[in-house]
Design a protein around this motif. Structure first.
Motif, PDB file in Angstrom:
ATOM      1  N   CYS A  44      -0.144  -9.783   6.787  1.00 51.14           N
ATOM      2  CA  CYS A  44       1.105  -9.587   6.055  1.00 51.14           C
ATOM      3  C   CYS A  44       0.795  -9.160   4.631  1.00 51.14           C
ATOM      4  N   ASP A  45       1.813  -8.773   3.889  1.00 51.82           N
ATOM      5  CA  ASP A  45       1.588  -8.527   2.470  1.00 51.82           C
ATOM      6  C   ASP A  45       2.239  -9.666   1.693  1.00 51.82           C
ATOM      7  N   GLU A  46       2.067  -9.623   0.367  1.00 50.09           N
ATOM      8  CA  GLU A  46       2.543 -10.734  -0.459  1.00 50.09           C
ATOM      9  C   GLU A  46       4.025 -11.056  -0.198  1.00 50.09           C
ATOM     10  N   GLY A  74       2.636  -2.487  -0.751  1.00 50.61           N
ATOM     11  CA  GLY A  74       2.713  -1.090  -1.199  1.00 50.61           C
ATOM     12  C   GLY A  74       1.715  -0.175  -0.512  1.00 50.61           C
ATOM     13  N   GLU A  75       2.013   1.112  -0.652  1.00 54.28           N
ATOM     14  CA  GLU A  75       1.240   2.182   0.004  1.00 54.28           C
ATOM     15  C   GLU A  75      -0.254   2.115  -0.339  1.00 54.28           C
ATOM     16  N   GLU A  76      -0.579   1.627  -1.537  1.00 58.21           N
ATOM     17  CA  GLU A  76      -1.984   1.582  -1.963  1.00 58.21           C
ATOM     18  C   GLU A  76      -2.838   0.761  -0.999  1.00 58.21           C
ATOM     19  N   GLY A 106       6.225  -4.291   6.692  1.00 54.92           N
ATOM     20  CA  GLY A 106       6.812  -2.960   6.737  1.00 54.92           C
ATOM     21  C   GLY A 106       5.844  -1.967   7.353  1.00 54.92           C
ATOM     22  N   GLY A 107       6.125  -0.687   7.138  1.00 56.59           N
ATOM     23  CA  GLY A 107       5.313   0.367   7.733  1.00 56.59           C
ATOM     24  C   GLY A 107       3.880   0.360   7.233  1.00 56.59           C
ATOM     25  N   VAL A 108       3.670  -0.118   6.023  1.00 59.46           N
ATOM     26  CA  VAL A 108       2.302  -0.193   5.509  1.00 59.46           C
ATOM     27  C   VAL A 108       1.496  -1.163   6.365  1.00 59.46           C
ATOM     28  N   THR A 131       9.351  -5.707   9.596  1.00 54.91           N
ATOM     29  CA  THR A 131      10.301  -6.486   8.784  1.00 54.91           C
ATOM     30  C   THR A 131      11.089  -5.628   7.806  1.00 54.91           C
ATOM     31  N   SER A 132      10.703  -4.363   7.617  1.00 56.74           N
ATOM     32  CA  SER A 132      11.511  -3.480   6.765  1.00 56.74           C
ATOM     33  C   SER A 132      12.350  -2.598   7.687  1.00 56.74           C
ATOM     34  N   LEU A 133      13.428  -2.051   7.144  1.00 57.79           N
ATOM     35  CA  LEU A 133      14.268  -1.175   7.972  1.00 57.79           C
ATOM     36  C   LEU A 133      13.455   0.028   8.441  1.00 57.79           C
ATOM     37  N   LEU A 152      -3.822  11.977   0.057  1.00 56.35           N
ATOM     38  CA  LEU A 152      -3.537  12.596   1.362  1.00 56.35           C
ATOM     39  C   LEU A 152      -3.040  11.525   2.327  1.00 56.35           C
ATOM     40  N   LYS A 153      -1.759  11.647   2.630  1.00 55.42           N
ATOM     41  CA  LYS A 153      -1.107  10.623   3.457  1.00 55.42           C
ATOM     42  C   LYS A 153      -1.621  10.663   4.900  1.00 55.42           C
ATOM     43  N   ASN A 154      -1.856   9.488   5.451  1.00 58.68           N
ATOM     44  CA  ASN A 154      -2.194   9.349   6.878  1.00 58.68           C
ATOM     45  C   ASN A 154      -3.316  10.294   7.316  1.00 58.68           C
ATOM     46  N   ASN A 173      17.497  -9.442   5.755  1.00 63.26           N
ATOM     47  CA  ASN A 173      18.295 -10.154   4.737  1.00 63.26           C
ATOM     48  C   ASN A 173      17.597 -10.233   3.383  1.00 63.26           C
ATOM     49  N   THR A 174      16.272 -10.245   3.393  1.00 59.08           N
ATOM     50  CA  THR A 174      15.555 -10.383   2.116  1.00 59.08           C
ATOM     51  C   THR A 174      14.985  -9.051   1.616  1.00 59.08           C
ATOM     52  N   LEU A 175      15.261  -7.991   2.340  1.00 58.29           N
ATOM     53  CA  LEU A 175      14.692  -6.687   1.950  1.00 58.29           C
ATOM     54  C   LEU A 175      15.466  -6.112   0.752  1.00 58.29           C
TER      55      LEU A 175
HETATM   56  N1  LIG Z   1       3.456   5.250  12.068  1.00 53.35           N
HETATM   57  C1  LIG Z   1       4.586   5.904  11.962  1.00 53.35           C
HETATM   58  O1  LIG Z   1       5.074   6.499  12.922  1.00 53.35           O
HETATM   59  C2  LIG Z   1       5.305   5.902  10.653  1.00 53.35           C
HETATM   60  C3  LIG Z   1       6.613   6.396  10.572  1.00 53.35           C
HETATM   61  C4  LIG Z   1       7.273   6.331   9.356  1.00 53.35           C
HETATM   62  C5  LIG Z   1       6.633   5.794   8.252  1.00 53.35           C
HETATM   63  N2  LIG Z   1       5.367   5.326   8.363  1.00 53.35           N
HETATM   64  C6  LIG Z   1       4.669   4.735   7.210  1.00 53.35           C
HETATM   65  O2  LIG Z   1       5.377   3.562   6.824  1.00 53.35           O
HETATM   66  C7  LIG Z   1       5.087   3.305   5.450  1.00 53.35           C
HETATM   67  C8  LIG Z   1       6.346   2.912   4.730  1.00 53.35           C
HETATM   68  O3  LIG Z   1       6.889   1.771   5.338  1.00 53.35           O
HETATM   69  P1  LIG Z   1       7.859   0.787   4.530  1.00 53.35           P
HETATM   70  O4  LIG Z   1       8.888   1.581   3.863  1.00 53.35           O
HETATM   71  O5  LIG Z   1       8.242  -0.285   5.458  1.00 53.35           O
HETATM   72  O6  LIG Z   1       6.903   0.259   3.361  1.00 53.35           O
HETATM   73  P2  LIG Z   1       6.227  -1.161   3.070  1.00 53.35           P
HETATM   74  O7  LIG Z   1       5.476  -1.637   4.232  1.00 53.35           O
HETATM   75  O8  LIG Z   1       5.495  -0.996   1.796  1.00 53.35           O
HETATM   76  O9  LIG Z   1       7.471  -2.131   2.871  1.00 53.35           O
HETATM   77  C9  LIG Z   1       8.339  -1.905   1.810  1.00 53.35           C
HETATM   78  C10 LIG Z   1       8.386  -3.090   0.824  1.00 53.35           C
HETATM   79  O10 LIG Z   1       9.247  -4.064   1.375  1.00 53.35           O
HETATM   80  C11 LIG Z   1       8.578  -5.316   1.430  1.00 53.35           C
HETATM   81  N3  LIG Z   1       9.145  -6.003   2.574  1.00 53.35           N
HETATM   82  C12 LIG Z   1       9.002  -5.663   3.879  1.00 53.35           C
HETATM   83  N4  LIG Z   1       9.773  -6.444   4.643  1.00 53.35           N
HETATM   84  C13 LIG Z   1      10.412  -7.286   3.800  1.00 53.35           C
HETATM   85  C14 LIG Z   1      11.381  -8.295   4.002  1.00 53.35           C
HETATM   86  N5  LIG Z   1      11.876  -8.568   5.217  1.00 53.35           N
HETATM   87  N6  LIG Z   1      11.829  -8.973   2.911  1.00 53.35           N
HETATM   88  C15 LIG Z   1      11.361  -8.669   1.673  1.00 53.35           C
HETATM   89  N7  LIG Z   1      10.477  -7.707   1.422  1.00 53.35           N
HETATM   90  C16 LIG Z   1      10.009  -7.019   2.488  1.00 53.35           C
HETATM   91  C17 LIG Z   1       7.126  -4.990   1.486  1.00 53.35           C
HETATM   92  O11 LIG Z   1       6.342  -6.042   1.005  1.00 53.35           O
HETATM   93  C18 LIG Z   1       7.055  -3.776   0.576  1.00 53.35           C
HETATM   94  O12 LIG Z   1       7.010  -4.190  -0.766  1.00 53.35           O
HETATM   95  C19 LIG Z   1       4.460   4.562   4.896  1.00 53.35           C
HETATM   96  O13 LIG Z   1       3.090   4.335   4.703  1.00 53.35           O
HETATM   97  C20 LIG Z   1       4.681   5.595   5.988  1.00 53.35           C
HETATM   98  O14 LIG Z   1       3.655   6.566   6.020  1.00 53.35           O
HETATM   99  C21 LIG Z   1       4.702   5.370   9.536  1.00 53.35           C
END
Ligand SMILES: NC(=O)c1ccc[n+]([C@@H]2O[C@H](COP(=O)([O-])OP(=O)(O)OC[C@H]3O[C@@H](n4cnc5c(N)ncnc54)[C@H](O)[C@@H]3O)[C@@H](O)[C@H]2O)c1
Ligand SMILES: [Zn+2]
Length: 363
Positions: A44-46, A74-76, A106-108, A131-133, A152-154, A173-175
């Motif tokens: 997970c992330d922070e 984050g993406e980093e 999330g997607g990261v 957990t992210s939309l 360079l992404k991905n 709910n927390t996003l």
């Molecule tokens: N593999 C694929 O098919 C595909 C498709 C689209 C995007 N992506 C990748 O997904 C990444 C972006 O994903 P993202 O927008 O989810 O970014 P992310 O994973 O950075 O999440 C966004 C932020 O929301 C926070 N967060 C996540 N869920 C939370 C929750 N329920 N409550 C509170 N905070 C929450 C995270 O900690 C982060 O700060 C990019 O790297 C993109 O390239 C991949």
């Protein structure tokens, strides 16, 4: 989708389970014989550690004793350096080839965790709990995993499918709001590339009214899954999912190079969709009225991205690394009307610049 419903979307080798009670099913599966003896690791992330892990641990008993590995948000974190840390951490914590990784984030986290699971000891099993939309409607489904190489992404990654994906909209709910909007961009994309009816629903929804999003989340997952199933390794049709991303990824990469705050993926894709809709119009595929309808809707929602002329050329440079290019030419997926799309459209750099100028004039 009413709150009680659980929806199953089948893929050739696993299921995507959607619903506000879907985690009870994961609890059962992890308690069953297939996973009973294995070590579980949660990535997970922070933020997801703070906001999502308690909810998960409350619903899935085995999560309470799992080893938790945290990366910065984050993406980093989609970097080689973080991968090295994660491979080492898994080894030090005693992970073996039977271990299972649970990607909670999330997607990261799902992109990174899927890549780590695919490479650690030549591959261990994993589950996605987005957990992210954005991760719920897009990133966690479809088997693409990977990390970035600088801006360079991905650039490095692999196709790797989880044992299952569990999508519980309660996590949203927390996003934060800007993250909700970022995910909404992918839903807009799903509508634009293949469903006029869904586009109408998207235009009407109050997306901050979270429960009203449930049905749309399900619709987006179905669309993504149907497209992936028809072309899992992106030989043809799956490329329509790249609409908005050729320019969007370059703009996102550019924002990662600066010292300022980088753009969210969906914010960059929103801009990319306006530019690529303009190019679709210039190709005679999209009417002016449709272009305006799309641009007005997107620009009414997303904050303006400011790029100077120098940056326009950097966008072109970054686009030269796009994996979809063929014979050194930009190869874009474009709209052929609202709700329809075409792949493999060769686009010249001049027209990309023109589309960036169109965007500048409109915002
Ligand atoms: N593999 C694929 O098919 C595909 C498709 C689209 C995007 N992506 C990748 O997904 C990444 C972006 O994903 P993202 O927008 O989810 O970014 P992310 O994973 O950075 O999440 C966004 C932020 O929301 C926070 N967060 C996540 N869920 C939370 C929750 N329920 N409550 C509170 N905070 C929450 C995270 O900690 C982060 O700060 C990019 O790297 C993109 O390239 C991949
Ligand atoms: Zn995307």
């Amino acid at each position: 989708m009413s709150n009680l419903d659980i929806h199953r979307i089948k893929t050739p080798d696993h299921e995507v389970i959607v619903g506000r009670y879907c985690l009870a099913e994961l609890a059962e599966i992890l308690a069953g014989s297939t996973y009973a003896e294995v070590k579980l690791f949660i990535l997970c992330d922070e933020n997801t550690l703070e906001h999502c892990l308690p909810l998960l641990a409350g619903k899935v008993e085995r999560m309470r004793n799992a080893e938790v590995i945290e990366v910065p948000p984050g993406e980093e974190s989609k970097s080689v350096e973080i991968c090295t840390r994660l491979w080492s951490a898994l080894g030090e914590l005693g992970a073996d080839r039977s271990s299972v990784l649970i990607n909670l984030g999330g997607g990261v986290v799902t992109d990174l965790g899927g890549f780590i699971a695919g490479t650690f000891k030549r591959g261990i099993r994993f589950f996605n709990i987005p957990t992210s939309l954005l991760a719920q409607v897009d990133a966690s489904v479809g088997g693409k995993t990977g990390i970035d190489l600088g801006s360079l992404k991905n650039e490095v990654g692999l196709f790797n499918n989880p044992d299952g994906v569990y999508i519980d909209p309660s996590f949203l709910n927390t996003l934060p709001r800007n993250e909700l909007l970022s995910g909404f961009a992918e839903m807009i994309k799903h509508a634009l590339i293949c469903s006029p009816g869904y586009w109408r629903a998207i235009k009407e929804v109050d997306f901050f009214e979270l429960e009203s999003l449930d049905a749309l989340i399900l619709r987006s997952i179905e669309i993504k899954n149907e497209i992936v199933a028809s072309d899992p390794y992106e030989q043809g049709r799956r490329k329509i999912l790249n609409f908005g991303h050729s320019i969007g990824h370059a703009v996102e990469g550019l924002s990662l190079e600066g010292d300022g705050k980088s753009l969210l993926h969906g914010e960059a894709v929103a801009m990319g969709m306006v530019c690529e809709a303009f190019i679709s119009h210039k190709f005679g595929l999209l009417s002016e009225a449709e272009l305006n309808e799309i641009a007005d809707f997107i620009l009414g929602i997303y904050k303006r991205v400011k790029l100077d002329r120098l940056s326009h050329h950097r966008v072109i440079e970054l686009m030269r690394h796009d994996k979809k290019n063929r014979n050194g030419k930009f190869n874009l997926s474009l709209l052929s009307g609202i709700g329809d799309s075409v792949v493999d459209q060769e686009v010249k750099a001049d027209l990309v610049i023109e589309s960036l100028n169109f965007y500048d004039r409109r915002v």
